[in-house]
Design a protein around this motif. Sequence first.
Motif: not given
Length: 399
Positions: A90-100
């Motif tokens: 299923k589709a999802i929208q979530v805010s998250m912390l990622n790293y370069r």
Amino acid sequence: MELHLGLIEQSFNVRYSAWVREALDELNDSFVITDPCISGHPIVYASSGFLKMFGYSKDEVIGKNGRMFQGPKTSRRSVMEIREAIREEKAIQVSMLNYRKDGTPFWMLFHMCPVYSKEDGKVAHFLGVQVPILGKLRRSGSEVVRNGLNFCEDGNKFPETVFGCCRREVTSDTVMELRRGFALDYLLNSDDRDREADEPCEASELEKKKATAAVNNILSILIHYSQMTGRLVCGKRCCLSGTGLLSASLNISLGRIKQSFVLTDAHLPDMPIVYASDPFLRLTGYSGDEVLGRNCRFLSGMNTDSATQFKIKECIQAVQPCTVCILNYRKDKSSFWNFLHISPIRNATGKVAYFVGVQINSSCADQEQKELSPQMEHLSVVGAVRVAVRSTMMSASTP
């Protein structure tokens, strides 16, 4: 390594015409396309916007799993939500912390959705779009300040040190384009000024709409170029085959278990069978197409004890394991005593995802000659199914 990457990219190339890459490369959005049917659920396409945002080259990303962009302060809850969405297709929208690549963290809105094969309804790819989150809003005079960037009331962003205050009379197209370009570079090259990595950050409605628009635009391109190869894709499941209810990787893992069992989906109406092992099909005489999508009650018959059926129903409602001996019927109407064990299968978040039913023909004369007792055989199958479900979810993580 080159051969491996070639095979990974081929999973993308065979479904779309050769011009799809050129069309996707013209987009400014940050996005990746992954293949859940390949071991490790790798990235098979990465946009130039994605590579610029994260600081990696194409060769460093293709073939890798999205977990490489997570870090020490990435929310485990967000990761589990994504894995659950992949499992449930299923589709999802979530805010998250990622790293370069250089190690700097940044908040982004991640919008992921499945891309279905129109032919059989199975998931061909997952599309993941990343939209940088500029931070929490706070007002400074007539301007909105986010993450060190100033926004005019008309929504255009720019560093105050370069453009000064926002004046309504300065609205030429040239200046506005300059502001937009500078703001993008400022965002991509910043070290997340004024950002605490461990402070939760939610996307704005504008950022959510931007992610949705990007997804729809990319899907339209994929659909268009899949028509040229005849292997059409769509954004919604166009048909639902029995095997399409489970991911290909989970089907493969369950296929390694050589005992009679079925897996039912705890979240679908009437808990239909979504997987039936080959030994189960041999025991009952049915084919896979005749079993998938049906409730296990179809094995009952005229002389099946209703009290035993009620006991099974109660245990399922209470989410408790259950072991009974019940009279069942094969396709040819012959009966057999089924030493049945039913147990809930939980996902990594602790929620019940499936129920497994393990069948042993208790009328078999050679039952005592088996290495494992019926009870131990029940538990061994339940354990193997749990490992298959959990390992598939773990390998299904994405950015």
